[in-house]
Design an enzyme around this catalytic site. Structure first.
Site, PDB file in Angstrom:
ATOM      1  CG  HIS A 142      -2.054  -0.965   1.078  1.00 56.09           C
ATOM      2  ND1 HIS A 142      -2.536  -1.699   2.128  1.00 56.09           N
ATOM      3  CD2 HIS A 142      -2.778  -1.335  -0.014  1.00 56.09           C
ATOM      4  CE1 HIS A 142      -3.532  -2.480   1.699  1.00 56.09           C
ATOM      5  NE2 HIS A 142      -3.683  -2.278   0.395  1.00 56.09           N
ATOM      6  CD  GLU A 145      -0.507   0.425   4.379  1.00 48.83           C
ATOM      7  OE1 GLU A 145       0.132  -0.629   4.444  1.00 48.83           O
ATOM      8  OE2 GLU A 145      -1.747   0.471   4.260  1.00 48.83           O
ATOM      9  CG  HIS A 275      -0.266  -3.906   5.170  1.00 47.92           C
ATOM     10  ND1 HIS A 275      -1.103  -3.485   4.168  1.00 47.92           N
ATOM     11  CD2 HIS A 275       0.193  -5.122   4.773  1.00 47.92           C
ATOM     12  CE1 HIS A 275      -1.159  -4.394   3.212  1.00 47.92           C
ATOM     13  NE2 HIS A 275      -0.386  -5.397   3.555  1.00 47.92           N
ATOM     14  CD  GLU A 346      -2.652  -3.427   8.707  1.00 50.42           C
ATOM     15  OE1 GLU A 346      -2.253  -2.238   8.685  1.00 50.42           O
ATOM     16  OE2 GLU A 346      -3.202  -3.995   7.747  1.00 50.42           O
TER      17      GLU A 346
END
Ligand code: 0X9
Ligand code: ZN
Length: 724
Positions: A142, A145, A275, A346
């Site tokens: 992504h 990020e 991420h 994450e």
């Protein structure tokens, strides 16, 4: 002209909004209004974060209570990449890794090209050219990020810096191929470097083929484009303007095709797609609530990892349903590659936290978690308990442990004790047969009194090495220390604050305790504070170093489940007062004082910094952390023999041990064997020939010191032995 530009930029004004919600159905309602770019969910805390544009904001702002976390339109200048790596800086960094550590880092290679022909580059970190179990790390699939890139490159640097200093890192780089791919979506990443809000997520496919890149219509979400259960389950969008657009077909994108081809080529055992954000460790499936058949392996690893970073850990589906993600394909596509454990991390609290200290926090807290993924990529023994007792001059050692390797059972395992002291010790029982060990989640062993040796000259301190090995080539040395006599390097009862620097918060030193807040009060929300040593400790001269903390705590959360972490306390160390590495985090309730000991030998340095860190989120308070005492203890070996120089024993050669009046010989190849045993004045007391043997037991029925002579077709040994 000016007017069109304004319109486009208006539409581009993306923002991150936190909606306060009551249940999952609120999330569904928001998504049904066309806002599908959800990025963080926490039902316990009652919020969900979405990336939306100005028009969408106008539609919902009166419907839901909310908070604007980040408003792209307020950005007067471009998003400040500042301490984050730009694409070219990240590529530079892996180049530098290769140039500075040519023995450990491959030349950067091209995994593939993006739509705009940018190179997706990677490196292999490994100490030799043998093909070994592979572990895969990628970040920035992504575009918005960049925190993942920092965490990954920071981890890589840690491995390189420690290869020659830390025997565990040494073992791992000798026995693993670690693949590092920092920018998986280079077009989107570079786009954000000059995009006002910096919030572009997808790649840059020209969805309507009109030759113009339009942020309101173009791009594919690469983390919905993978070809396992692609588009199956409402976990992605068929609509090109959606931020979770899955693309026209599975693996339609050059970026995911490159990922797929290279992954299938290197066949990683474990993978981590990094991420940001939400402080989570998640794993497949994302497309269904059914757990995978390997859920216990995923959990066994998550249990170890989250003790360091305090991230909530659960199956991806329970965040929100997704399909076509990297991790589901990594785990599921066993028709393309061997089964692989695909994790998603994450990291952090928002997409952009351009503050060097925050970035370093995110690097430090993930070093041990990432290291666990490397360990689990192949057979790896983790010693869970190592204890010893001195009874008279006999030292007895008990060990228990686990094989962390995923799909890597170890057959016919032995453990051998090497005492790195040829003056003050006589080994008695130094080899123990452990047997067959299962894989991650199943392979446990516990051996009371595994080893025994005689301690001479009143020596109490020994550096030892336990070597785990079998006859199929597995060899893993683990260094340990027997510290019968320790010295105090630092001891503090917190009677005053003279050793300490307080950074924020409401810390109090009183009555011999260090507390996060006054007794009888609750700690505040939104704390991120620490108390750290004013002066670093010089610990480089010790062979062994440990930290002992006596403390109790009451913090929000439950320590005994994987997904109930919010506030935490952390004991951290550093060698530069910048990058701190947690040795453990604590949360939930532990109402009585308890003592925790950490072997921190691997952290020893001429300037050891230490801190107590306290973190609380935006809601739910408790009575806090109380530290009664901290101690740093050191120890030195009485003598370190030359054998220390050799990290690996040679198990292709004859080895032997003596146990309970028996001499046991291991010959690592079948051979005819001549064995003679002499008294020290040269009288033969045993003389025998064996045919085609690998293992020989000799019952001597005599005690004392003898000379053992063994001759095989390949080699001859002559050694003094002590028989009890
Ligand atoms: O939506 C995503 O792709 C991930 N969140 S992010 O904010 N980084 O975009 C979460 C994916 C969770 N599901 C799986 N990993 N399967
Ligand atoms: Zn993401």
């Amino acid at each position: 002209m000016l007017i069109t530009l304004l319109l486009i930029s208006n539409f581009d004004e993306k923002m991150v909004v936190r909606f306060y919600i009551k249940s999952k159905s609120d999330i569904e309602n928001i998504m049904n209004m066309g806002m599908t770019d959800i990025t963080s969910v926490n039902l316990k805390k009652g919020y969900a974060d979405f990336v939306i544009n100005k028009f969408q904001y106008e539609k919902v702002k009166n419907l839901y209570s909310h908070e604007v976390l980040f408003d792209g339109s307020e950005m007067k200048t471009l998003i400040n990449f500042g301490p984050y790596y730009t694409y070219s800086e990240a590529m530079n960094e892996i180049n530098k890794f290769h140039l500075n550590y040519p023995n450990l880092v491959s030349q950067p290679f091209i995994v593939g090209l993006s739509w705009e022909n940018r190179q997706i580059k990677g490196i292999k970190v490994s100490a030799n050219n043998n093909i070994k179990p592979a572990i895969w790390f990628n970040s920035a699939i992504h575009a918005r990020e960049p925190g993942g890139v920092s965490a990954l490159l920071g981890f890589t640097y840690y491995l390189l810096k420690n290869y020659y200093k830390n025997s565990e890192i040494n073992y791992l780089l000798n026995n693993r191929d670690i693949y590092v791919i920092p920018v998986t979506n280079p077009d989107g990443y570079v786009f954000n470097e000059s995009y006002a809000s910096g919030l572009w997520r997808k790649n840059k496919r020209d969805n309507n083929n009109n030759g113009v890149f339009e942020t309101n219509y173009d791009g594919v979400d690469l983390n919905r484009n993978f070809g396992y259960m692609w588009g199956c389950c409402n976990g992605s969008s068929p609509n090109p303007s959606s931020e979770t657009y899955r693309g026209p077909s599975p693996f339609s994108e050059p970026e995911t095709q490159s990922y797929r081809n290279f992954f299938n080529q290197v066949k990683p055992v474990i993978a981590n797609d990094i991420h940001t954000y939400s402080n989570l460790i998640i794993w497949p499936w994302g497309y269904t609530s059914t757990p995978t058949p390997d859920d216990s392996a995923f959990r066994a690893l998550a249990w170890r990892m989250f003790r360091y970073n305090a991230y909530n850990s659960f199956q991806a589906y329970y965040l929100y349903v997704t399909d076509g993600t990297s991790d589901d394909w990594i785990y599921g596509a066993t028709n393309e590659h061997p089964k692989s454990l695909g994790f998603t991390f994450e990291i952090g609290e928002s997409f952009y936290q351009p503050d060097t200290n925050i970035i370093l926090e995110q690097v430090g807290e993930n070093i041990f978690p990432f290291l666990y993924l490397v360990k689990a990529g192949g057979p790896f023994i983790e010693i869970s308990n190592f204890s010893y007792i001195f009874s008279g001059d006999t030292v007895k050692i008990s060990i228990s442990g686990i094989n962390l390797g995923f799909n890597s059972p170890i057959s016919g395992l032995y453990a051998k004790l090497e005492i790195l002291d040829n003056v003050n010790a006589i080994g008695i029982d130094t080899i123990v047969y452990i047997g067959n060990l299962g894989s991650l989640g199943y392979g446990f062993f516990n051996i009371p009194n595994a080893f025994k040796f005689i301690s001479l000259n009143n020596c109490k301190n020994y550096k030892v090495r336990i070597i785990f090995y079998n006859n199929s080539g597995f060899i893993q040395p683990v260094e340990k220390f027997i510290a019968g006599q320790k010295v105090i390097v630092l001891e503090d009862d917190f009677n005053n604050n003279s050793n300490w620097q307080v950074n924020g918060g409401t810390w109090v030193f009183s009555n011999g305790y260090l507390r996060t807040n006054q007794q009888g009060t609750l700690y505040n929300n939104n704390l991120n504070t620490d108390v750290r040593l004013l002066n670093p400790l010089n610990t480089s001269s010790y062979d062994y170093l440990e930290a002992i903390i006596i403390h109790r705590w009451r913090l929000e959360g439950n320590y005994n489940v994987l997904n109930d972490v919010y506030d935490f306390a952390s004991l951290d160390f550093s060698d530069d007062n910048r990058l701190f590495i947690p040795v453990k985090r604590f949360w939930g309730n532990n109402i009585n004082f308890r003592s925790d000991t950490f072997d921190i030998t691997h952290l020893k340095t001429s300037s050891l910094y230490m801190r107590f860190k306290f973190y609380s989120d935006g809601a739910d308070r408790d009575s806090g952390w109380v530290i009664d005492k901290i101690q740093i203890l050191g120890a030195n070996s009485c003598n370190i023999s030359k054998r220390e120089e050799y990290l690996f024993s040679d198990f292709s050669k004859i080895n032997f041990h003596v146990s309970k009046g028996k001499v046991i010989l291991n010959i690592p190849y079948k051979s005819s064997v001549k064995v003679r045993i002499y008294t020290i004045d040269g009288k033969v007391i045993f003389d025998s020939d064996f045919l085609n043997r690998e293992r020989i037991y000799i019952d001597l029925n005599k005690k004392g010191v003898f000379v053992l002579y063994v001759k095989t077709q390949k080699e001859t040994i002559r050694e003094r032995i002590l028989v009890f």
